[in-house]
Design a protein around this motif. Structure first.
Motif, PDB file in Angstrom:
ATOM      1  N   MET A 197       0.837  -1.181   0.000  1.00  0.00           N
ATOM      2  CA  MET A 197       0.000   0.000   0.000  1.00  0.00           C
ATOM      3  C   MET A 197       0.880   1.242   0.000  1.00  0.00           C
ATOM      4  SD  MET A 197      -3.163   0.650   2.541  1.00  0.00           S
ATOM      5  CE  MET A 197      -2.170   0.714   4.024  1.00  0.00           C
ATOM      6  N   SER A 198       0.485   2.241  -0.728  1.00  0.00           N
ATOM      7  CA  SER A 198       1.310   3.433  -0.824  1.00  0.00           C
ATOM      8  C   SER A 198       1.129   4.344   0.385  1.00  0.00           C
ATOM      9  CB  SER A 198       1.003   4.202  -2.104  1.00  0.00           C
ATOM     10  OG  SER A 198      -0.335   4.670  -2.101  1.00  0.00           O
ATOM     11  N   ASP A 199      -0.097   4.479   0.917  1.00  0.00           N
ATOM     12  CA  ASP A 199      -0.344   5.364   2.057  1.00  0.00           C
ATOM     13  C   ASP A 199      -1.638   4.993   2.746  1.00  0.00           C
ATOM     14  OD1 ASP A 199       1.714   7.628   2.242  1.00  0.00           O
ATOM     15  OD2 ASP A 199       1.206   7.658   0.109  1.00  0.00           O
ATOM     16  N   PHE A 200      -1.725   5.370   4.047  1.00  0.00           N
ATOM     17  CA  PHE A 200      -3.014   5.325   4.738  1.00  0.00           C
ATOM     18  C   PHE A 200      -3.221   6.646   5.480  1.00  0.00           C
ATOM     19  CE2 PHE A 200      -0.282   3.327   8.080  1.00  0.00           C
ATOM     20  CZ  PHE A 200      -0.560   4.168   9.154  1.00  0.00           C
ATOM     21  N   VAL A 201      -4.487   7.017   5.619  1.00  0.00           N
ATOM     22  CA  VAL A 201      -4.878   8.227   6.352  1.00  0.00           C
ATOM     23  C   VAL A 201      -6.014   7.849   7.291  1.00  0.00           C
ATOM     24  CG1 VAL A 201      -5.784  10.572   6.202  1.00  0.00           C
ATOM     25  CG2 VAL A 201      -4.210   9.739   4.437  1.00  0.00           C
ATOM     26  N   ILE A 202      -5.830   8.126   8.577  1.00  0.00           N
ATOM     27  CA  ILE A 202      -6.863   7.881   9.590  1.00  0.00           C
ATOM     28  C   ILE A 202      -7.561   9.198   9.877  1.00  0.00           C
ATOM     29  CG2 ILE A 202      -7.283   7.184  11.981  1.00  0.00           C
ATOM     30  CD1 ILE A 202      -4.638   5.548  11.766  1.00  0.00           C
ATOM     31  N   GLN A 203      -8.877   9.194   9.815  1.00  0.00           N
ATOM     32  CA  GLN A 203      -9.665  10.401  10.036  1.00  0.00           C
ATOM     33  C   GLN A 203     -10.572  10.195  11.239  1.00  0.00           C
ATOM     34  OE1 GLN A 203     -12.351  11.322   6.834  1.00  0.00           O
ATOM     35  NE2 GLN A 203     -12.545  13.472   7.425  1.00  0.00           N
ATOM     36  N   PHE A 204     -10.390  11.016  12.277  1.00  0.00           N
ATOM     37  CA  PHE A 204     -11.257  10.952  13.456  1.00  0.00           C
ATOM     38  C   PHE A 204     -12.486  11.815  13.216  1.00  0.00           C
ATOM     39  CE2 PHE A 204      -6.928  10.290  15.164  1.00  0.00           C
ATOM     40  CZ  PHE A 204      -7.094   8.989  15.609  1.00  0.00           C
ATOM     41  N   GLY A 205     -13.662  11.266  13.484  1.00  0.00           N
ATOM     42  CA  GLY A 205     -14.895  11.972  13.190  1.00  0.00           C
ATOM     43  C   GLY A 205     -15.295  11.763  11.736  1.00  0.00           C
ATOM     44  N   HIS A 206     -16.359  12.438  11.295  1.00  0.00           N
ATOM     45  CA  HIS A 206     -16.890  12.223   9.959  1.00  0.00           C
ATOM     46  C   HIS A 206     -17.116  13.525   9.189  1.00  0.00           C
ATOM     47  CE1 HIS A 206     -17.624   7.918  10.675  1.00  0.00           C
ATOM     48  NE2 HIS A 206     -17.902   8.298  11.910  1.00  0.00           N
ATOM     49  N   PRO A 207     -16.153  14.449   9.212  1.00  0.00           N
ATOM     50  CA  PRO A 207     -16.329  15.644   8.378  1.00  0.00           C
ATOM     51  C   PRO A 207     -16.300  15.270   6.899  1.00  0.00           C
ATOM     52  CG  PRO A 207     -14.098  15.551   9.258  1.00  0.00           C
ATOM     53  CD  PRO A 207     -14.867  14.452   9.924  1.00  0.00           C
ATOM     54  N   GLN A 208     -16.924  16.092   6.090  1.00  0.00           N
ATOM     55  CA  GLN A 208     -17.062  15.756   4.670  1.00  0.00           C
ATOM     56  C   GLN A 208     -15.826  16.196   3.871  1.00  0.00           C
ATOM     57  OE1 GLN A 208     -19.628  13.847   3.596  1.00  0.00           O
ATOM     58  NE2 GLN A 208     -20.078  13.757   5.788  1.00  0.00           N
ATOM     59  N   PHE A 214     -15.553   3.172  10.538  1.00  0.00           N
ATOM     60  CA  PHE A 214     -15.594   2.712  11.924  1.00  0.00           C
ATOM     61  C   PHE A 214     -16.467   3.669  12.724  1.00  0.00           C
ATOM     62  CE2 PHE A 214     -11.728   0.903  10.221  1.00  0.00           C
ATOM     63  CZ  PHE A 214     -11.718  -0.384  10.753  1.00  0.00           C
ATOM     64  N   ALA A 215     -16.802   3.281  13.940  1.00  0.00           N
ATOM     65  CA  ALA A 215     -17.667   4.122  14.771  1.00  0.00           C
ATOM     66  C   ALA A 215     -17.020   5.475  15.060  1.00  0.00           C
ATOM     67  CB  ALA A 215     -17.982   3.397  16.083  1.00  0.00           C
ATOM     68  N   TRP A 216     -15.688   5.515  15.135  1.00  0.00           N
ATOM     69  CA  TRP A 216     -14.963   6.744  15.498  1.00  0.00           C
ATOM     70  C   TRP A 216     -14.547   7.587  14.281  1.00  0.00           C
ATOM     71  CZ3 TRP A 216     -10.631   5.908  12.776  1.00  0.00           C
ATOM     72  CH2 TRP A 216     -10.183   4.606  12.634  1.00  0.00           C
ATOM     73  N   GLY A 217     -14.717   7.043  13.057  1.00  0.00           N
ATOM     74  CA  GLY A 217     -14.269   7.759  11.868  1.00  0.00           C
ATOM     75  C   GLY A 217     -14.017   6.810  10.720  1.00  0.00           C
ATOM     76  N   ARG A 218     -12.932   7.010  10.003  1.00  0.00           N
ATOM     77  CA  ARG A 218     -12.642   6.161   8.836  1.00  0.00           C
ATOM     78  C   ARG A 218     -11.147   6.048   8.601  1.00  0.00           C
ATOM     79  NH1 ARG A 218     -15.001  10.980   6.444  1.00  0.00           N
ATOM     80  NH2 ARG A 218     -16.976   9.889   6.239  1.00  0.00           N
ATOM     81  N   VAL A 219     -10.789   5.001   7.849  1.00  0.00           N
ATOM     82  CA  VAL A 219      -9.420   4.811   7.379  1.00  0.00           C
ATOM     83  C   VAL A 219      -9.457   4.822   5.853  1.00  0.00           C
ATOM     84  CG1 VAL A 219      -7.388   3.330   7.342  1.00  0.00           C
ATOM     85  CG2 VAL A 219      -8.802   3.435   9.396  1.00  0.00           C
ATOM     86  N   ILE A 220      -8.619   5.663   5.251  1.00  0.00           N
ATOM     87  CA  ILE A 220      -8.535   5.773   3.798  1.00  0.00           C
ATOM     88  C   ILE A 220      -7.243   5.104   3.357  1.00  0.00           C
ATOM     89  CG2 ILE A 220      -8.510   7.378   1.852  1.00  0.00           C
ATOM     90  CD1 ILE A 220      -9.758   9.431   3.905  1.00  0.00           C
ATOM     91  N   LEU A 221      -7.362   4.097   2.506  1.00  0.00           N
ATOM     92  CA  LEU A 221      -6.225   3.259   2.120  1.00  0.00           C
ATOM     93  C   LEU A 221      -6.013   3.321   0.617  1.00  0.00           C
ATOM     94  CD1 LEU A 221      -7.539   0.130   4.049  1.00  0.00           C
ATOM     95  CD2 LEU A 221      -5.746   1.640   4.898  1.00  0.00           C
ATOM     96  N   GLN A 222      -4.785   3.597   0.189  1.00  0.00           N
ATOM     97  CA  GLN A 222      -4.466   3.434  -1.230  1.00  0.00           C
ATOM     98  C   GLN A 222      -3.791   2.078  -1.385  1.00  0.00           C
ATOM     99  OE1 GLN A 222      -2.062   6.440  -3.309  1.00  0.00           O
ATOM    100  NE2 GLN A 222      -3.464   6.150  -5.014  1.00  0.00           N
ATOM    101  N   LEU A 223      -4.427   1.196  -2.124  1.00  0.00           N
ATOM    102  CA  LEU A 223      -4.046  -0.210  -2.131  1.00  0.00           C
ATOM    103  C   LEU A 223      -2.703  -0.442  -2.819  1.00  0.00           C
ATOM    104  CD1 LEU A 223      -7.463  -1.967  -2.795  1.00  0.00           C
ATOM    105  CD2 LEU A 223      -6.473  -1.117  -0.669  1.00  0.00           C
ATOM    106  N   PRO A 224      -1.997  -1.495  -2.391  1.00  0.00           N
ATOM    107  CA  PRO A 224      -0.689  -1.807  -2.986  1.00  0.00           C
ATOM    108  C   PRO A 224      -0.833  -2.540  -4.302  1.00  0.00           C
ATOM    109  CG  PRO A 224      -1.223  -3.443  -1.338  1.00  0.00           C
ATOM    110  CD  PRO A 224      -2.353  -2.443  -1.325  1.00  0.00           C
ATOM    111  N   ARG A 225       0.267  -2.607  -5.038  1.00  0.00           N
ATOM    112  CA  ARG A 225       0.269  -3.402  -6.254  1.00  0.00           C
ATOM    113  C   ARG A 225       0.306  -4.884  -5.914  1.00  0.00           C
ATOM    114  NH1 ARG A 225       5.257  -4.942  -9.636  1.00  0.00           N
ATOM    115  NH2 ARG A 225       4.805  -6.762  -8.400  1.00  0.00           N
TER     116      ARG A 225
END
Length: 610
Positions: A1-12, A37-48
């Motif tokens: 995976m190239s990167d992950f971003v964890i976001q707390f809460g659900h802002p748009q 997730f209940a606390w927010g989301r994880v954004i994942l750019q998938l690996p080759r």
């Protein structure tokens, strides 16, 4: 995976982060996956690599950036390697993993109640926390530009960090180019709990590069280095069918190629714009090693496009954007091999590349040759005073602090002084050196490694845990000019050492060579109507100064920046006129500072206009 971003809460803002990740060169076709997730989301750019795709069951997600492996494991041909790691990481207890994890990576596990992150032993893959201007923790992840979007810090530039990039081409740990975004500890297990309210944050460091209690004898350390190189090469390629080595004409990549098991299908890949001394040397080395050799060809305009466009877009503002491995993508070699190996960081960890110049002088003065030279100078009435290295050199860049406004200069010096004091707790005699590159994410040339790792399955041999432990034992005198490591390398590459080292002009076994000498491999004439003057070089890079002065692409960028608001930002950092620095190449400054100025100005200008 190239990167992950964890976001707390659900802002748009998720669509802006997805766009930021997908707009990067070489990664446009990579899927971006959002896990809720209940606390927010994880954004994942998938690996080759299908083996390292994120794993999730009914309650838990496991994902990674880079190539985390347990020593001795074969991750290939296992379509869910992360599920295997999940079995060894139960109930927030990763103790069964921590002693065996190796490579460049950030490992993430989370459920609705807790988030856990493991950073690699030397922190080559950075992970950051992001706080909003209010002070609230709003995100974590591996990409600063995405976190800047998330925390509304896009143009909240840290002047001291920008000044450090101009002078040193790196930023002191743990800071970033934005206020409120800082890197977490290397070699650490991080836990974020209380996710139904204000998140709690704890770190537990599992790996520290401490100095040895006693000096390891030279012969013993040399043998340990040989064994570590061989075991690392065997471990990284376990289960691999096809492996490539990025091969130059020097020593470090040569030792990587020589260390690979002969049973593998080995290919040596050399970056090339034209055939020259380095390409011919690399061909001879590959042939002698019995490996297939191929070129990753680059266009005449490759480097300008890389430094002004693709490199900054891929890696952001945190480092010099010299992601040379982009030509692997250009030549469609990124899907041809199970893994690509390089020799990056050998100079850093084993050869004193960041050794303070005064320490080098002291160590050299203790030798009989230097004592004899000093005695002769005294007899002849000549000065034995030593002058600082050139400001163009890695260890001489401190002299460029004079280009900063006094208050900024004072803050830069204080920040770097504090970091040395922190590192001193682990490495009392080598703190000044290690503060320059530990965590490895702060090494000023790490873009080669991080860029490659985002683009294709890549590892540096010298980030293997066995070699890290060996490097930790090297004293300053053993690292001086790489004399001990180069002897160990010569044992590994054997008969390949009879072939010239393109950097010195001598056979590679002449590890003490300082000056070019005649050799059987000669410089190649590079002619032709379409050849750019800055590409007429005998090495694998470019004449950086000529390119900045003569290439129309650089002049176009300068014209666009002539009236940019970013000049006001630099006016609060630099003693020189920012407008003058934009208008033309400054002959009084080294090429690295001229280049870094244009790169930063261009990136900051884009953000200021968004």
């Amino acid at each position: 995976m190239s990167d992950f971003v964890i976001q707390f809460g659900h802002p748009q803002r998720v669509e802006h982060i997805v766009k930021q990740l997908r707009d990067r060169p070489g990664l446009e076709s990579r899927c971006v996956q959002v896990e809720q997730f209940a606390w927010g989301r994880v954004i994942l750019q998938l690996p080759r690599s299908k083996e390292l795709i994120p794993w999730r069951d009914n309650t838990r997600l496991l994902a990674c950036v880079g190539r985390p492996r347990l020593i001795g494991d074969n991750i290939l041909h296992d379509e869910q390697y992360l599920s295997r790691l999940a079995l060894k990481w139960p109930n927030s207890d990763p103790s069964r993993l921590l002693d065996e994890l190796t490579g460049l990576f950030a490992l993430l596990a989370c459920n609705d109640k807790i988030i856990e992150i493991i950073t690699d032993p030397l922190g080559a893959q950075p992970v950051y926390t992001a706080h909003a201007p209010s002070g609230k923790l709003v995100g974590m992840g591996t990409d600063v530009e995405s976190l800047a979007v998330l925390s509304e810090r896009g143009t909240d530039f840290d002047q001291v960090s920008v000044a450090e990039l101009l002078v040193y081409n790196n930023v002191t740990f743990p800071f970033s180019t934005r206020h409120g975004i800082q890197e977490v500890s290397p070699g650490a297990h991080i836990q974020i709990g209380s996710l139904d309210g204000a998140p709690s944050y704890t770190e537990s460091v599992y790996f520290s590069p401490s100095e040895p209690a006693t000096e390891v004898p030279n012969r013993q350390l040399m043998q340990s280095t040989v064994e570590a190189i061989q075991s690392a090469a065997a471990d990284i390629t376990k289960g691999v069918d096809t492996v490539a080595v990025t091969l130059s004409g020097g020593l470090d990549s040569r030792v990587v190629l020589a260390a690979l098991p002969a049973s593998l299908e080995r290919t040596a890949v050399t970056y090339a714009t034209h055939e020259n001394l380095e390409t011919e040397t690399a061909q001879l080395v590959a042939q002698a090693a019995g490996a297939t050799h191929m070129f990753a060809w680059r266009s005449e305009d490759y480097f300008s496009d890389l430094l002004l466009n693709r490199g900054p877009r891929l890696l952001g503002m945190e480092r010099r954007a010299a992601t040379h491995g982009m030509c692997i993508i250009d030549n469609q070699l990124d899907e041809r091999f199970d893994v690509v190996l390089g020799g990056q960081l050998s100079d850093t960890l084993f050869k004193g590349h960041y050794q303070p110049w005064k320490q080098q002088i002291r160590l050299q003065s203790n030798g009989p040759l230097q004592r004899g030279k000093n005695l002769a100078k005294c007899v002849l009435g000549r000065s034995t005073r030593h002058h600082p290295p050139s400001a163009t050199s890695t260890i001489g860049r401190f002299q460029l602090e004079r280009e900063l406004l006094p208050h900024v200069r004072a803050e830069v010096r204080n920040r770097r002084r504090q970091r040395v004091l922190e590192v001193q707790k682990l490495r009392p005699t080598t703190a000044e050196e290690w503060a320059r590159f530990w965590p490895i994410s702060r090494q000023d040339d790490i873009a080669h490694v991080l860029g490659n790792a985002k683009l294709f399955p890549f590892e540096s041999l010298f980030l293997h845990r066995s070699l890290i432990r060996t490097a930790m034992d090297y004293t300053p005198s053993q690292r001086l000019n790489g004399w001990l490591a180069n002897q160990a390398y010569s044992q590994v590459f054997g008969r390949l050492g009879t072939i010239v080292n393109a950097n010195t002009g001598r056979p590679a076994r002449s590890y003490q060579a300082r000056r070019p000498a005649r050799s059987s491999v000669q410089d190649r004439s590079i002619e032709g109507a379409g050849v750019r003057p800055w590409n007429r070089v005998q090495h694998s890079w470019v004449d950086n100064v000529l390119m900045q002065k003569l290439d129309p692409a650089w002049q176009d960028v300068r014209q666009r920046l002539a009236s940019s608001p970013v000049l006001d930002v630099f006016a609060e950092i630099l003693r020189r006129s920012p407008k003058a620095l934009v208008q033309e190449y400054d002959e009084e400054l080294p090429g690295s500072m001229n280049q870094m100025y244009i790169q930063l100005a261009m990136q900051m200008d884009r953000l200021l206009h968004q």
